[in-house]
Design an enzyme around this catalytic site. Structure first.
Site, PDB file in Angstrom:
ATOM      1  N   CYS A   2      56.109  58.897  80.036  1.00 24.39           N
ATOM      2  CA  CYS A   2      55.280  57.666  79.400  1.00 24.39           C
ATOM      3  C   CYS A   2      53.969  57.901  79.114  1.00 24.39           C
ATOM      4  O   CYS A   2      53.551  58.946  79.687  1.00 24.39           O
ATOM      5  CB  CYS A   2      55.528  56.497  80.322  1.00 24.39           C
ATOM      6  SG  CYS A   2      57.340  55.853  80.621  1.00 24.39           S
ATOM      7  N   ASP A 357      59.468  77.258  65.802  1.00 20.52           N
ATOM      8  CA  ASP A 357      59.528  75.834  66.224  1.00 20.52           C
ATOM      9  C   ASP A 357      58.830  76.048  67.696  1.00 20.52           C
ATOM     10  O   ASP A 357      58.871  77.138  68.412  1.00 20.52           O
ATOM     11  CB  ASP A 357      61.121  75.503  66.252  1.00 20.52           C
ATOM     12  CG  ASP A 357      61.124  73.815  66.159  1.00 20.52           C
ATOM     13  OD1 ASP A 357      60.036  73.283  66.493  1.00 20.52           O
ATOM     14  OD2 ASP A 357      61.967  73.225  65.877  1.00 20.52           O
ATOM     15  N   ASP A 358      58.529  74.865  68.331  1.00 21.86           N
ATOM     16  CA  ASP A 358      58.142  74.879  69.663  1.00 21.86           C
ATOM     17  C   ASP A 358      59.196  75.030  70.752  1.00 21.86           C
ATOM     18  O   ASP A 358      58.985  75.541  71.873  1.00 21.86           O
ATOM     19  CB  ASP A 358      57.464  73.337  70.139  1.00 21.86           C
ATOM     20  CG  ASP A 358      58.264  72.411  69.677  1.00 21.86           C
ATOM     21  OD1 ASP A 358      59.522  72.247  69.979  1.00 21.86           O
ATOM     22  OD2 ASP A 358      57.840  71.156  69.000  1.00 21.86           O
TER      23      ASP A 358
HETATM   24  C1  PIN Z   1      65.044  70.216  68.289  1.00 23.26           C
HETATM   25  C2  PIN Z   1      64.019  70.419  69.086  1.00 23.26           C
HETATM   26  N1  PIN Z   1      62.973  69.758  68.968  1.00 23.26           N
HETATM   27  C3  PIN Z   1      62.093  70.627  68.138  1.00 23.26           C
HETATM   28  C4  PIN Z   1      62.232  69.530  70.221  1.00 23.26           C
HETATM   29  C5  PIN Z   1      58.241  68.755  67.494  1.00 23.26           C
HETATM   30  C6  PIN Z   1      58.885  68.440  68.926  1.00 23.26           C
HETATM   31  N2  PIN Z   1      60.054  69.562  69.168  1.00 23.26           N
HETATM   32  C7  PIN Z   1      60.919  68.852  69.977  1.00 23.26           C
HETATM   33  C8  PIN Z   1      60.671  69.796  67.983  1.00 23.26           C
HETATM   34  S1  PIN Z   1      66.635  70.537  68.746  1.00 23.26           S
HETATM   35  S2  PIN Z   1      56.807  67.319  67.297  1.00 23.26           S
HETATM   36  O1  PIN Z   1      67.275  69.443  70.012  1.00 23.26           O
HETATM   37  O2  PIN Z   1      66.912  71.887  69.268  1.00 23.26           O
HETATM   38  O3  PIN Z   1      67.688  70.235  67.546  1.00 23.26           O
HETATM   39  O4  PIN Z   1      57.399  66.032  67.540  1.00 23.26           O
HETATM   40  O5  PIN Z   1      55.894  67.794  68.352  1.00 23.26           O
HETATM   41  O6  PIN Z   1      56.340  67.653  65.993  1.00 23.26           O
END
Ligand code: PIN
Length: 497
Positions: A2, A357-358
């Site tokens: 939160c 991706d992160d």
């Molecule tokens: C997606 C995993 N997901 C990728 C985790 C992006 C945040 N980030 C969270 C994107 S999955 S942002 O579950 O593997 O399909 O909100 O910081 O832009």
């Protein structure tokens, strides 16, 4: 997870809290609320939804006072859609022993808990201990700290708390493992001195406050009505182990947490990820590095520089994704990744692209994105994750799926690669990630990184806890698919008419 903020000022605080909540909106979009205090009287407004939708001028006018706090809420334990639970919104507190505490509160302390929320459990324990410490004597900061020490002994989990003590001041404290973040800062305004406590430094900076420091793990700070800050360590053996997900994608990159710049942490992760890429494939096979917006950008940028390849934007995020309505006679269509992200075809055509991706949690987004890259004309699509494989569920407030839904639980990297349909899949190394984030502050004792390494730092998490958590998630899911969607649709319709 939160976002919380508390402030003690010499002037009205309603606008200030609202502004701070907007800066913390990324920490929770489920519900928002503000409580202010004038004398010993409290005023409150809260509702489901985003900050900008929850507060109207009439609501703000009804929040007088020079002391107050606010929250943006993200559902963790409990029924995510119970309106009542938006109420005790002072705390960010996934507890791992909430169930036992609830019983204890009822049997021993004679307090009844109305909702499924851990926050209500915690706030009742705080209230009980403060009341006990101050029984028959004037409440001093020392007695408040004594109460916090008692709270630490009773509760287990990750928590950052900001609470108003009517007629006395603002109390803030952090769990003894320092899992959830909490900072405080100050400002000198024309009306006088002002102190603000918040989840992230960006809330302080964006409202004109100077960051003083992080609240230490186990420490409590009490700000009296004059704006004087009292502080004391209230835990026996505190250690600092911030949640790794804050650095991976939860926090804003412009925040500094526990002495670590979130942006710099992400850059560093890109650096170690680059090493993994280089040891997996010759960089000559990569034409371009493309981030998946938003939070992977710093890692992708650093990675590209390190492997000597261009960094390009290939996906544009739609900032205005709205509600999902159920129309009579039609099934509900799930919002697809394609509605949120769109590819710039010219960046993909005929190229071997390395997408960054992160993290990969369920893998469903990655799968769709790989597909989109191919449809946009990419020759080869490689995927790199700035976080290591997410193998274990989270019990400390990060909304992580159950084990079965985690793509990396019980699956080999090769299986995951096949699932998402990429030509290569490269993951961050967990030790390397810890090392490079720790390098930014050598005072860190470690990290709460259980999703990656399976080590639950509070040491009290059992198989039962996972079973309860999974059951809760399942019931939330059912509700989300049914009545809640209908209710949302109705609500929106009323608001628009
Ligand atoms: C997606 C995993 N997901 C990728 C985790 C992006 C945040 N980030 C969270 C994107 S999955 S942002 O579950 O593997 O399909 O909100 O910081 O832009």
């Amino acid at each position: 997870m939160c976002g919380i903020v508390g402030v003690i000022s010499k002037g009205p605080v309603n606008q200030l809290i609202y502004d701070a909540l907007l800066l913390l909106q990324h920490r929770g979009q489920d519900a928002a609320g503000i409580v202010t205090m004038q004398g010993t009287k409290c005023f409150m407004h809260k509702a489901r939804g985003m900050v900008r939708d929850v507060f109207r001028t009439r609501n703000m006018r009804a929040l007088p006072g020079t002391v107050g706090l606010g929250q943006v809420r993200y559902p963790t334990a409990g029924n995510a859609y119970n309106e009542e639970e938006a109420q005790p919104f002072y705390v960010n507190a996934p507890l791992t022993n909430a169930h036992a505490l609830k019983k204890e509160l009822f049997d021993v302390d004679r307090r009844h808990i109305n909702t499924e929320s851990d926050t209500e459990v915690l706030i009742n324990i705080v209230a009980h201990e403060v009341e006990r410490a101050g029984r028959g004597v004037p409440l001093t900061p020392q007695l408040v700290f004594q109460a916090v020490s008692a709270v630490h002994k009773r509760i287990k989990g990750s928590y950052a708390v900001i609470a108003l003590i009517a007629g006395h001041g603002l109390l803030a404290f952090r769990d003894p493992f320092g899992i959830r973040p909490l900072v405080f800062g100050e400002a000198d305004t024309p009306e006088g001195h002002e102190v603000m406590v918040a989840s992230e430094s960006v809330a302080l900076e964006g409202t004109g406050h100077k960051l003083v420091r992080d609240v230490a793990p186990g420490e409590a700070i009490f700000i009296d009505l004059e704006g004087r800050v009292h502080s004391q360590q209230c835990a026996d053996a505190p250690t600092l182990n911030p949640c790794m997900f804050e650095f991976v994608y939860l926090a804003r990159p412009d925040s500094v947490m526990d002495g670590v710049s979130v942006y710099q942490a992400r850059l560093n992760m890109g650096e170690t990820l680059a090493q993994r890429v280089i040891s997996t494939m010759p960089p000559s096979e990569i034409d371009v590095v493309i981030p998946i917006p938003e939070s992977s950008r710093p890692s992708a940028m650093q990675l590209a520089q390190k492997i000597g390849k261009p960094y390009r934007e290939g996906f544009v995020k739609n900032r205005y994704v709205g509600l999902t309505f159920i129309m009579p006679g039609k099934g509900m269509r799930k919002k697809s990744v394609r509605q949120k992200l769109n590819a710039i075809a010219s960046e993909f055509k005929g190229r071997n692209v390395l997408l960054v991706d992160d993290s990969i949690v369920r893998g469903t987004t990655s799968k769709e994105i790989v597909q989109m890259a191919r449809e946009a004309g990419a020759r080869k699509v490689y995927m790199a994750s700035a976080a290591p494989p997410v193998r274990f569920p989270n019990v400390y407030g990060i909304d992580m799926p159950t084990k079965q839904e985690l793509i990396a639980h019980d699956r080999s990297i090769e299986d995951i690669r096949q699932f998402i349909g990429a030509d290569a899949l490269i993951y961050q190394d967990v030790d390397a990630m810890k090392r490079v984030v720790k390098a930014l502050n050598n005072k860190l004792d470690g990290f709460e990184a259980s999703c990656f390494d399976g080590r639950y730092i509070t040491g009290d998490v059992s198989a039962d806890d996972f079973a309860t958590m999974e059951a809760q998630r399942r019931s939330q899911g059912d509700e989300e698919d049914g009545t809640e969607r209908t209710r949302l649709a109705l609500q929106s319709a009323t608001e628009q008419s």
